[in-house]
Enzyme design. Sequence first.
Site, PDB file in Angstrom:
ATOM      1  N   SER A 125     -16.871  -4.297 -12.530  1.00 54.62           N
ATOM      2  CA  SER A 125     -17.383  -5.521 -12.778  1.00 54.62           C
ATOM      3  C   SER A 125     -18.532  -5.950 -12.143  1.00 54.62           C
ATOM      4  O   SER A 125     -18.921  -7.105 -12.631  1.00 54.62           O
ATOM      5  CB  SER A 125     -16.325  -6.326 -12.705  1.00 54.62           C
ATOM      6  OG  SER A 125     -15.719  -6.567 -11.226  1.00 54.62           O
TER       7      SER A 125
ATOM      8  N   GLN B  82     -15.936   2.318  -4.767  1.00 56.10           N
ATOM      9  CA  GLN B  82     -15.170   1.297  -4.170  1.00 56.10           C
ATOM     10  C   GLN B  82     -13.731   1.598  -4.473  1.00 56.10           C
ATOM     11  O   GLN B  82     -12.917   0.921  -4.018  1.00 56.10           O
ATOM     12  CB  GLN B  82     -15.479  -0.064  -5.282  1.00 56.10           C
ATOM     13  CG  GLN B  82     -16.826  -0.532  -5.122  1.00 56.10           C
ATOM     14  CD  GLN B  82     -17.177  -1.501  -6.086  1.00 56.10           C
ATOM     15  OE1 GLN B  82     -17.059  -2.662  -6.000  1.00 56.10           O
ATOM     16  NE2 GLN B  82     -17.849  -0.840  -7.263  1.00 56.10           N
ATOM     17  N   ASN B  83     -13.228   2.877  -4.838  1.00 61.69           N
ATOM     18  CA  ASN B  83     -11.969   2.790  -5.329  1.00 61.69           C
ATOM     19  C   ASN B  83     -11.275   3.782  -4.181  1.00 61.69           C
ATOM     20  O   ASN B  83     -11.969   4.304  -3.265  1.00 61.69           O
ATOM     21  CB  ASN B  83     -11.697   4.026  -6.318  1.00 61.69           C
ATOM     22  CG  ASN B  83     -12.197   3.557  -7.659  1.00 61.69           C
ATOM     23  OD1 ASN B  83     -12.492   2.097  -7.535  1.00 61.69           O
ATOM     24  ND2 ASN B  83     -12.534   4.131  -8.624  1.00 61.69           N
TER      25      ASN B  83
ATOM     26  N   HIS C 205     -14.491   1.200   0.384  1.00 59.03           N
ATOM     27  CA  HIS C 205     -13.467   0.384   0.557  1.00 59.03           C
ATOM     28  C   HIS C 205     -12.217   0.953   1.158  1.00 59.03           C
ATOM     29  O   HIS C 205     -10.990   0.372   0.917  1.00 59.03           O
ATOM     30  CB  HIS C 205     -12.979  -0.605  -0.966  1.00 59.03           C
ATOM     31  CG  HIS C 205     -14.311  -1.251  -1.312  1.00 59.03           C
ATOM     32  ND1 HIS C 205     -14.048  -1.894  -2.548  1.00 59.03           N
ATOM     33  CD2 HIS C 205     -15.354  -1.968  -0.536  1.00 59.03           C
ATOM     34  CE1 HIS C 205     -15.293  -2.861  -2.605  1.00 59.03           C
ATOM     35  NE2 HIS C 205     -15.971  -2.745  -1.277  1.00 59.03           N
TER      36      HIS C 205
ATOM     37  N   TYR D 166       0.812  -1.222  -0.017  1.00 62.84           N
ATOM     38  CA  TYR D 166       0.072   0.045  -0.085  1.00 62.84           C
ATOM     39  C   TYR D 166       0.844   1.108  -0.022  1.00 62.84           C
ATOM     40  O   TYR D 166       0.322   2.228  -0.563  1.00 62.84           O
ATOM     41  CB  TYR D 166      -1.121  -0.055   1.135  1.00 62.84           C
ATOM     42  CG  TYR D 166      -2.287  -1.025   0.834  1.00 62.84           C
ATOM     43  CD1 TYR D 166      -3.191  -0.677  -0.165  1.00 62.84           C
ATOM     44  CD2 TYR D 166      -1.986  -2.428   1.245  1.00 62.84           C
ATOM     45  CE1 TYR D 166      -4.200  -1.531  -0.309  1.00 62.84           C
ATOM     46  CE2 TYR D 166      -2.887  -3.125   1.052  1.00 62.84           C
ATOM     47  CZ  TYR D 166      -4.144  -2.854  -0.086  1.00 62.84           C
ATOM     48  OH  TYR D 166      -4.890  -3.736  -0.231  1.00 62.84           O
TER      49      TYR D 166
ATOM     50  N   ASP E  71      -8.615   5.295  -4.272  1.00 61.36           N
ATOM     51  CA  ASP E  71      -7.884   6.484  -4.739  1.00 61.36           C
ATOM     52  C   ASP E  71      -8.423   7.949  -4.372  1.00 61.36           C
ATOM     53  O   ASP E  71      -9.766   7.740  -4.012  1.00 61.36           O
ATOM     54  CB  ASP E  71      -7.402   6.411  -6.331  1.00 61.36           C
ATOM     55  CG  ASP E  71      -8.681   6.760  -7.042  1.00 61.36           C
ATOM     56  OD1 ASP E  71      -9.196   7.633  -6.981  1.00 61.36           O
ATOM     57  OD2 ASP E  71      -8.970   5.765  -8.116  1.00 61.36           O
TER      58      ASP E  71
HETATM   59  N1  APR Z   1     -13.493   3.117 -18.231  1.00 64.65           N
HETATM   60  C1  APR Z   1     -14.698   2.565 -17.618  1.00 64.65           C
HETATM   61  N2  APR Z   1     -14.615   1.206 -17.418  1.00 64.65           N
HETATM   62  C2  APR Z   1     -13.483   0.494 -17.618  1.00 64.65           C
HETATM   63  C3  APR Z   1     -12.412   1.067 -18.026  1.00 64.65           C
HETATM   64  C4  APR Z   1     -12.389   2.533 -18.707  1.00 64.65           C
HETATM   65  N3  APR Z   1     -11.472   2.976 -19.090  1.00 64.65           N
HETATM   66  N4  APR Z   1     -11.469   0.167 -18.345  1.00 64.65           N
HETATM   67  C5  APR Z   1     -11.989  -0.953 -17.641  1.00 64.65           C
HETATM   68  N5  APR Z   1     -13.035  -0.783 -17.200  1.00 64.65           N
HETATM   69  C6  APR Z   1     -14.046  -1.745 -16.495  1.00 64.65           C
HETATM   70  C7  APR Z   1     -13.797  -3.079 -16.871  1.00 64.65           C
HETATM   71  O1  APR Z   1     -14.378  -3.562 -17.856  1.00 64.65           O
HETATM   72  C8  APR Z   1     -14.260  -3.628 -15.650  1.00 64.65           C
HETATM   73  O2  APR Z   1     -15.720  -4.021 -15.875  1.00 64.65           O
HETATM   74  O3  APR Z   1     -14.021  -1.492 -14.867  1.00 64.65           O
HETATM   75  C9  APR Z   1     -14.128  -2.646 -14.153  1.00 64.65           C
HETATM   76  C10 APR Z   1     -13.288  -2.764 -13.562  1.00 64.65           C
HETATM   77  O4  APR Z   1     -13.530  -3.905 -12.595  1.00 64.65           O
HETATM   78  P1  APR Z   1     -12.887  -4.558 -11.534  1.00 64.65           P
HETATM   79  O5  APR Z   1     -11.329  -4.555 -12.076  1.00 64.65           O
HETATM   80  O6  APR Z   1     -13.375  -5.856 -10.926  1.00 64.65           O
HETATM   81  O7  APR Z   1     -12.884  -3.349 -10.573  1.00 64.65           O
HETATM   82  P2  APR Z   1     -14.054  -3.078  -9.235  1.00 64.65           P
HETATM   83  O8  APR Z   1     -15.307  -3.476  -9.774  1.00 64.65           O
HETATM   84  O9  APR Z   1     -13.804  -1.663  -8.669  1.00 64.65           O
HETATM   85  O10 APR Z   1     -13.651  -4.058  -8.129  1.00 64.65           O
HETATM   86  C11 APR Z   1     -14.369  -3.944  -6.905  1.00 64.65           C
HETATM   87  O11 APR Z   1     -12.762  -5.380  -5.723  1.00 64.65           O
HETATM   88  O12 APR Z   1     -10.413  -5.966  -5.562  1.00 64.65           O
HETATM   89  C12 APR Z   1     -11.554  -5.278  -5.140  1.00 64.65           C
HETATM   90  O13 APR Z   1     -11.801  -3.869  -3.229  1.00 64.65           O
HETATM   91  C13 APR Z   1     -11.406  -4.064  -4.804  1.00 64.65           C
HETATM   92  O14 APR Z   1     -12.761  -2.032  -4.801  1.00 64.65           O
HETATM   93  C14 APR Z   1     -12.201  -3.249  -5.618  1.00 64.65           C
HETATM   94  C15 APR Z   1     -13.167  -4.413  -5.826  1.00 64.65           C
END
Ligand code: APR
Length: 227
Positions: free
Chosen positions: A172, A86-87, A104, A53, A89
Amino acid sequence: MKKLVFLTGAGISAESGISTFRDSDGLWERHRIEDVASIEGWHRNPELVNDFYNKRRTQLSECEPNAAHQIIAELENLFDVTVITQNVDNLHEKAGSSRVIHLHGELTKACSENQKGYVTDIGFREIVFGEKAPDGHLLRPFIVWFGEEVPLMEFAMTEVESADYLVIIGTSLNVYPAAGLYHYAKPGIPIWLIDPNETQPVNKHVKIIREKATKGMDILKKELIND
Ligand code: APR
């Protein structure tokens, strides 16, 4: 003013140079997610997790919000905006959003290992492993890991329940309870989902904008203003 609620995930920060989780084959910056993002991982190897981190915080210090974060902030001139993210940042705040709920946790904060109620701003500095909180327990990243409660969930639900419009961007929809939040929206309100890729299926009333966050927000802004 109408209430506009955003539910954002890693994808909104992708165009700012922060990698998403599930696009990286279960690895997050070359680490297994369960090693660096779970409470078990912390108990197994807190020094590794702390160091991980610290690196994410340093990386964040070099990132800037993109046009999607900026449009969301500008929409405060027209709507009562809440961002539920959920970010971990700080790019929504850096873009100027004033009401951001971090489900988160936040990279720029630390808390006591014993008492998550003790939270302190640390900006972009490192947590030196072994540093103590005022209660004498280890200072740890203020992150909600897998296996931990999501304390702001109820607050987030009430925000979604009172929304007139809901927009889901760059998640996702794999991680619960956050992924289930949109089900709390009042029946019939407009809901958009912006993502360039397929996500978990959502109900047929959700309007999908199959674009990256920056282009998708530009399209959505026009739709909202015309509504
Ligand atoms: N613009 C919009 N969406 C995008 C882009 C973009 N430029 N690039 C990728 N994506 C999409 C992907 O298609 C995907 O559906 O962003 C999504 C990212 O999904 P994840 O990586 O699963 O992220 P997230 O849903 O925020 O994860 C949830 O999981 O690991 C844990 O705690 C962590 O907060 C996080 C949680």
